[in-house]
Write a protein that holds these residues in place. Structure first.
Motif, PDB file in Angstrom:
ATOM      1  N   ARG A 273       0.461 -12.715  -6.521  1.00  0.00           N
ATOM      2  CA  ARG A 273      -0.141 -12.538  -6.434  1.00  0.00           C
ATOM      3  C   ARG A 273      -1.257 -12.423  -7.110  1.00  0.00           C
ATOM      4  O   ARG A 273      -1.252 -12.198  -8.311  1.00  0.00           O
ATOM      5  CB  ARG A 273      -0.347 -11.194  -5.107  1.00  0.00           C
ATOM      6  CG  ARG A 273       0.650 -10.175  -4.206  1.00  0.00           C
ATOM      7  CD  ARG A 273       0.420 -11.266  -3.654  1.00  0.00           C
ATOM      8  NE  ARG A 273       0.452 -11.176  -2.159  1.00  0.00           N
ATOM      9  CZ  ARG A 273       2.038 -12.205  -1.677  1.00  0.00           C
ATOM     10  NH1 ARG A 273       2.085 -12.385  -2.029  1.00  0.00           N
ATOM     11  NH2 ARG A 273       2.817 -11.603  -0.372  1.00  0.00           N
ATOM     12  N   ILE A 274      -2.466 -13.093  -6.965  1.00  0.00           N
ATOM     13  CA  ILE A 274      -3.621 -13.996  -7.517  1.00  0.00           C
ATOM     14  C   ILE A 274      -4.687 -11.775  -7.507  1.00  0.00           C
ATOM     15  O   ILE A 274      -4.559 -11.180  -6.707  1.00  0.00           O
ATOM     16  CB  ILE A 274      -4.843 -14.320  -7.725  1.00  0.00           C
ATOM     17  CG1 ILE A 274      -3.325 -15.728  -7.794  1.00  0.00           C
ATOM     18  CG2 ILE A 274      -6.265 -14.450  -7.983  1.00  0.00           C
ATOM     19  CD1 ILE A 274      -5.019 -16.947  -6.893  1.00  0.00           C
TER      20      ILE A 274
ATOM     21  N   CYS B 123       4.477 -15.572   6.135  1.00  0.00           N
ATOM     22  CA  CYS B 123       4.044 -14.064   5.440  1.00  0.00           C
ATOM     23  C   CYS B 123       2.944 -14.070   6.053  1.00  0.00           C
ATOM     24  O   CYS B 123       2.798 -14.852   7.010  1.00  0.00           O
ATOM     25  CB  CYS B 123       3.438 -14.710   3.786  1.00  0.00           C
ATOM     26  SG  CYS B 123       3.260 -12.969   3.305  1.00  0.00           S
TER      27      CYS B 123
ATOM     28  N   ASP C 132      10.366   3.298   5.521  1.00  0.00           N
ATOM     29  CA  ASP C 132      10.081   2.141   6.284  1.00  0.00           C
ATOM     30  C   ASP C 132      11.412   1.601   7.788  1.00  0.00           C
ATOM     31  O   ASP C 132      12.663   1.800   6.737  1.00  0.00           O
ATOM     32  CB  ASP C 132      10.201   0.951   4.688  1.00  0.00           C
ATOM     33  CG  ASP C 132       9.772  -0.344   5.441  1.00  0.00           C
ATOM     34  OD1 ASP C 132       7.996  -0.044   4.537  1.00  0.00           O
ATOM     35  OD2 ASP C 132       9.709  -1.250   5.531  1.00  0.00           O
TER      36      ASP C 132
ATOM     37  N   VAL D 264       1.189  -1.173   0.196  1.00  0.00           N
ATOM     38  CA  VAL D 264       0.155   0.207  -0.207  1.00  0.00           C
ATOM     39  C   VAL D 264       0.978   1.588  -0.002  1.00  0.00           C
ATOM     40  O   VAL D 264       0.474   1.979  -0.731  1.00  0.00           O
ATOM     41  CB  VAL D 264      -0.521   0.353   1.365  1.00  0.00           C
ATOM     42  CG1 VAL D 264      -1.833   1.348   1.453  1.00  0.00           C
ATOM     43  CG2 VAL D 264      -1.423  -1.283   1.398  1.00  0.00           C
TER      44      VAL D 264
ATOM     45  N   LYS E   2      -3.680  -7.182  -4.589  1.00  0.00           N
ATOM     46  CA  LYS E   2      -4.200  -6.948  -5.657  1.00  0.00           C
ATOM     47  C   LYS E   2      -5.036  -5.613  -5.973  1.00  0.00           C
ATOM     48  O   LYS E   2      -4.825  -4.694  -6.457  1.00  0.00           O
ATOM     49  CB  LYS E   2      -5.474  -7.508  -6.166  1.00  0.00           C
ATOM     50  CG  LYS E   2      -6.860  -7.247  -5.268  1.00  0.00           C
ATOM     51  CD  LYS E   2      -7.514  -8.684  -6.289  1.00  0.00           C
ATOM     52  CE  LYS E   2      -7.560  -9.934  -5.751  1.00  0.00           C
ATOM     53  NZ  LYS E   2      -6.849 -10.201  -3.933  1.00  0.00           N
TER      54      LYS E   2
ATOM     55  N   SER F 148       3.778  -8.581   4.864  1.00  0.00           N
ATOM     56  CA  SER F 148       2.319  -9.202   3.205  1.00  0.00           C
ATOM     57  C   SER F 148       3.262  -9.148   2.024  1.00  0.00           C
ATOM     58  O   SER F 148       2.608 -10.147   1.435  1.00  0.00           O
ATOM     59  CB  SER F 148       1.781  -8.768   3.832  1.00  0.00           C
ATOM     60  OG  SER F 148       1.874  -9.157   5.400  1.00  0.00           O
ATOM     61  N   SER F 149       4.009  -8.598   1.336  1.00  0.00           N
ATOM     62  CA  SER F 149       4.085  -8.361  -0.108  1.00  0.00           C
ATOM     63  C   SER F 149       5.315  -9.241  -0.696  1.00  0.00           C
ATOM     64  O   SER F 149       6.815  -8.113  -1.303  1.00  0.00           O
ATOM     65  CB  SER F 149       4.340  -6.848  -0.367  1.00  0.00           C
ATOM     66  OG  SER F 149       2.926  -6.296   0.398  1.00  0.00           O
TER      67      SER F 149
ATOM     68  N   HIS G 248      10.708  -5.879   1.126  1.00  0.00           N
ATOM     69  CA  HIS G 248      11.419  -7.098   1.417  1.00  0.00           C
ATOM     70  C   HIS G 248      10.447  -8.590   2.102  1.00  0.00           C
ATOM     71  O   HIS G 248       8.974  -8.316   1.360  1.00  0.00           O
ATOM     72  CB  HIS G 248      11.460  -6.711   2.880  1.00  0.00           C
ATOM     73  CG  HIS G 248      10.678  -5.884   4.472  1.00  0.00           C
ATOM     74  ND1 HIS G 248      10.080  -6.668   4.718  1.00  0.00           N
ATOM     75  CD2 HIS G 248      10.130  -5.043   4.192  1.00  0.00           C
ATOM     76  CE1 HIS G 248       9.023  -5.860   4.922  1.00  0.00           C
ATOM     77  NE2 HIS G 248       8.825  -4.857   4.483  1.00  0.00           N
TER      78      HIS G 248
HETATM   79  C1  LIG Z   1       0.880 -15.469   1.578  1.00  0.00           C
HETATM   80  C2  LIG Z   1       0.141 -14.895   1.727  1.00  0.00           C
HETATM   81  C3  LIG Z   1      -0.339 -14.582   0.014  1.00  0.00           C
HETATM   82  C4  LIG Z   1      -1.238 -13.888  -0.538  1.00  0.00           C
HETATM   83  N1  LIG Z   1      -1.994 -13.718  -1.567  1.00  0.00           N
HETATM   84  C5  LIG Z   1      -2.711 -12.548  -2.195  1.00  0.00           C
HETATM   85  C6  LIG Z   1      -3.626 -12.713  -3.305  1.00  0.00           C
HETATM   86  O1  LIG Z   1      -3.194 -13.720  -4.282  1.00  0.00           O
HETATM   87  N2  LIG Z   1      -4.230 -11.788  -4.056  1.00  0.00           N
HETATM   88  C7  LIG Z   1      -3.776 -11.123  -3.262  1.00  0.00           C
HETATM   89  O2  LIG Z   1      -4.493  -9.731  -3.735  1.00  0.00           O
HETATM   90  N3  LIG Z   1      -3.354 -10.070  -1.714  1.00  0.00           N
HETATM   91  C8  LIG Z   1      -2.883 -11.285  -1.776  1.00  0.00           C
HETATM   92  N4  LIG Z   1      -2.179 -11.388  -0.031  1.00  0.00           N
HETATM   93  C9  LIG Z   1      -2.260 -10.783   0.529  1.00  0.00           C
HETATM   94  C10 LIG Z   1      -1.565  -9.167   0.172  1.00  0.00           C
HETATM   95  O3  LIG Z   1      -0.124  -9.208  -0.451  1.00  0.00           O
HETATM   96  C11 LIG Z   1      -1.861  -8.016   1.525  1.00  0.00           C
HETATM   97  O4  LIG Z   1      -2.693  -7.284   1.679  1.00  0.00           O
HETATM   98  C12 LIG Z   1      -0.823  -6.813   0.999  1.00  0.00           C
HETATM   99  O5  LIG Z   1       0.357  -7.271   0.911  1.00  0.00           O
HETATM  100  C13 LIG Z   1       0.097  -6.498   1.732  1.00  0.00           C
HETATM  101  O6  LIG Z   1      -0.036  -5.127   1.674  1.00  0.00           O
HETATM  102  P1  LIG Z   1       0.472  -4.164   2.757  1.00  0.00           P
HETATM  103  O7  LIG Z   1       1.721  -2.609   2.313  1.00  0.00           O
HETATM  104  O8  LIG Z   1      -0.405  -3.646   4.172  1.00  0.00           O
HETATM  105  O9  LIG Z   1       1.840  -4.689   4.043  1.00  0.00           O
HETATM  106  P2  LIG Z   1       2.897  -4.922   3.408  1.00  0.00           P
HETATM  107  O10 LIG Z   1       3.327  -4.882   2.288  1.00  0.00           O
HETATM  108  O11 LIG Z   1       4.023  -5.559   4.575  1.00  0.00           O
HETATM  109  O12 LIG Z   1       3.774  -3.061   4.144  1.00  0.00           O
HETATM  110  C14 LIG Z   1       3.807  -2.822   5.584  1.00  0.00           C
HETATM  111  C15 LIG Z   1       5.474  -2.141   5.598  1.00  0.00           C
HETATM  112  O13 LIG Z   1       5.141  -0.954   6.613  1.00  0.00           O
HETATM  113  C16 LIG Z   1       6.159  -0.913   7.205  1.00  0.00           C
HETATM  114  N5  LIG Z   1       6.533  -0.922   8.323  1.00  0.00           N
HETATM  115  C17 LIG Z   1       6.155  -1.287   9.755  1.00  0.00           C
HETATM  116  N6  LIG Z   1       5.577  -0.480  10.563  1.00  0.00           N
HETATM  117  C18 LIG Z   1       6.549   0.098  10.432  1.00  0.00           C
HETATM  118  C19 LIG Z   1       7.571   1.405  11.384  1.00  0.00           C
HETATM  119  N7  LIG Z   1       7.068   1.241  12.668  1.00  0.00           N
HETATM  120  N8  LIG Z   1       8.328   1.632  10.763  1.00  0.00           N
HETATM  121  C20 LIG Z   1       9.260   1.768   9.630  1.00  0.00           C
HETATM  122  N9  LIG Z   1       8.139   0.801   8.998  1.00  0.00           N
HETATM  123  C21 LIG Z   1       7.269   0.301   9.091  1.00  0.00           C
HETATM  124  C22 LIG Z   1       7.089  -2.413   6.936  1.00  0.00           C
HETATM  125  O14 LIG Z   1       8.243  -2.445   6.926  1.00  0.00           O
HETATM  126  C23 LIG Z   1       6.494  -3.400   5.839  1.00  0.00           C
HETATM  127  O15 LIG Z   1       7.390  -3.053   4.450  1.00  0.00           O
HETATM  128  C24 LIG Z   1      -1.420 -12.520  -0.139  1.00  0.00           C
HETATM  129  C25 LIG Z   1      -0.526 -12.207   1.690  1.00  0.00           C
HETATM  130  C26 LIG Z   1      -0.025 -13.437   1.746  1.00  0.00           C
HETATM  131  C27 LIG Z   1       1.053 -13.687   3.326  1.00  0.00           C
END
Ligand SMILES: Cc1cc2nc3c(=O)[nH]c(=O)nc-3n(C[C@H](O)[C@H](O)[C@H](O)COP(=O)(O)OP(=O)(O)OC[C@H]3O[C@@H](n4cnc5c(N)ncnc54)[C@H](O)[C@@H]3O)c2cc1C
Length: 379
Positions: free
Chosen positions: A50-51, A312, A34, A15, A345, A44-45, A40
């Protein structure tokens, strides 16, 4: 006192990377922070793919967001001349009175989306190597496939930097405060000021928002790679992504790719872990056995010897819908959290929405169903 920006984004994963890009492309002076160097493998990414799909079985309300998300992925591909979205199609397989098949059909009917329906035996003729209960229904969504997850994150970050966003990596946010029309973000290295803040902290959201006690549950998940005994499952053989609803739970996977193999995982289940999360993923023998027996039953020409696995996190809300909202007591702070294992997605559109909300504009898509109000009185 550190530098001053229009908007600060905490978290540069799925996101956050899209949010810094959306902000920078609107000439907003943006700082992204970050704790690691994204992309990295501690949040979660990560994990190659990812589908992405449109006829959303979870709820038809997601479809307008998906339509915009498809446009934004395509714009990013055009801008950077990179292929991020592989349109392999997606097979959704399960009982006709289950959750997935009726859900896909409802979204497709509500929004006029094209989905092909076939019997299990016809699906087996068209996609040799798949198996399932002969009474199950099979749906094929052509305008679906997978995104290259790490490439999406790195491309958004690269483009954001080119547009002037300042990105700090390996820097941990230890505290933030909203003071009227300003925010102060303190890290382990410095202090920064801005007019607004986006919190996109993924599985660390409960820590970043500790005083709000969001009803989030972190679930550890595993992704596995296998090799086929025949070429049937390969992408260049026309094999699609798939999602099965079975009596043993939900399982999904991707076509076998050159080099890495076929990624397969269990969508249901997983161990709940307590924050603070540490990015460690001990082997889960039970989960792996369930995935292997899924393969034996439903993709029997796959070699069940796992090539590699990666952990993950899912960040689950009680209703498994996302949280996308401004904080009620600090409207200049926007939260995108609790993507509940299905959010990648959407990250392109969630980044755009976060950019709008944090700069005082309305969301370009309806997001009332993702508001924080729905949890009032439940904590
Ligand atoms: C195994 C698996 C399969 C999946 N399959 C699918 C799929 O097929 N299709 C789909 O649409 N979705 C899928 N998902 C879900 C999707 O990948 C996640 O919903 C999405 O990637 C989440 O993104 P995010 O930005 O919320 O989290 P992240 O990408 O984890 O980003 C959060 C970031 O915040 C940073 N952060 C946190 N706290 C701090 C802090 N205090 N200071 C500095 N930095 C910080 C972290 O280091 C990290 O980089 C899957 C997830 C998993 C685990």
């Amino acid at each position: 006192m550190g530098a001053t920006f229009d908007t600060i984004v905490i978290g540069l994963g799925g996101v956050g990377s899209a949010a810094v890009y959306a902000l920078a492309s609107q000439n907003v002076r943006t700082l992204g922070i970050d704790q690691f160097t994204p992309p990295h493998s501690r949040g979660s990414s990560h994990g190659e793919t990812r589908i992405i799909r449109k006829a959303y079985f979870e709820h038809p309300s997601y479809v307008p967001l998906l339509l915009r998300s498809y446009e934004l992925w395509s714009q990013l591909e055009l801008l950077t001349e990179q292929k991020l979205f592989h349109r392999t199609g997606l097979l959704e397989i399960g009982p006709s009175d289950g959750i997935v098949v009726p859900g896909v059909l409802l979204s497709a009917a509500t929004h006029g989306l094209e989905v092909e329906t076939m019997s299990m035996s016809e699906a087996q003729r068209r996609f040799p190597g798949i198996d399932g209960d002969p009474t199950w229904s099979v749906l094929l969504e052509h305008d679906a496939g997978y995104l290259k997850v790490e490439e999406c994150v790195s491309t958004y970050l690269q483009q954001a930097r080119m547009l002037g966003a300042e990105l700090k990596v390996d820097e941990v946010v230890v505290d933030w405060q909203s003071r009227g029309e300003a925010v102060v973000v303190r890290t382990n290295k410095d202090e920064y000021h801005a007019r607004s803040l986006v919190i996109a902290a993924g599985p660390w959201a409960s820590q970043a928002l500790a005083r709000y006690r969001l009803p989030l549950r972190i679930v550890r998940k595993h992704q596995y790679w296998f090799r086929g005994r025949t070429p049937w499952y390969r992408q260049n053989h026309g094999f699609p992504c798939y999602f099965y609803e079975t009596p043993q739970g939900y399982f999904y996977g991707f076509p076998e790719l050159d080099g890495s193999g076929m990624k397969v995982a269990r969508h249901s289940g997983g161990d709940v872990v307590q924050p603070p999360i540490d990015g460690q993923h001990p082997v889960d023998d039970n989960d792996r056995m369930l995935v292997e027996s899924f393969l034996e039953r439903h993709l029997p020409q796959m070699d069940p010897d796992c090539l590699q696995s990666k952990g993950c996190y899912y960040t689950m809300t009680p209703d498994e819908n996302f949280i996308v909202d401004r904080l009620p007591d600090a409207p200049n702070v926007t939260v995108v959290a609790g993507l509940s294992g299905h959010g990648f997605k959407f990250t392109s559109v969630l980044g755009e929405i976060a950019a709008c909300l944090s700069t005082g504009r309305n969301s370009p898509c309806p997001i009332d169903f993702l508001s924080l109000h729905r949890f009032e009185g439940t904590q």
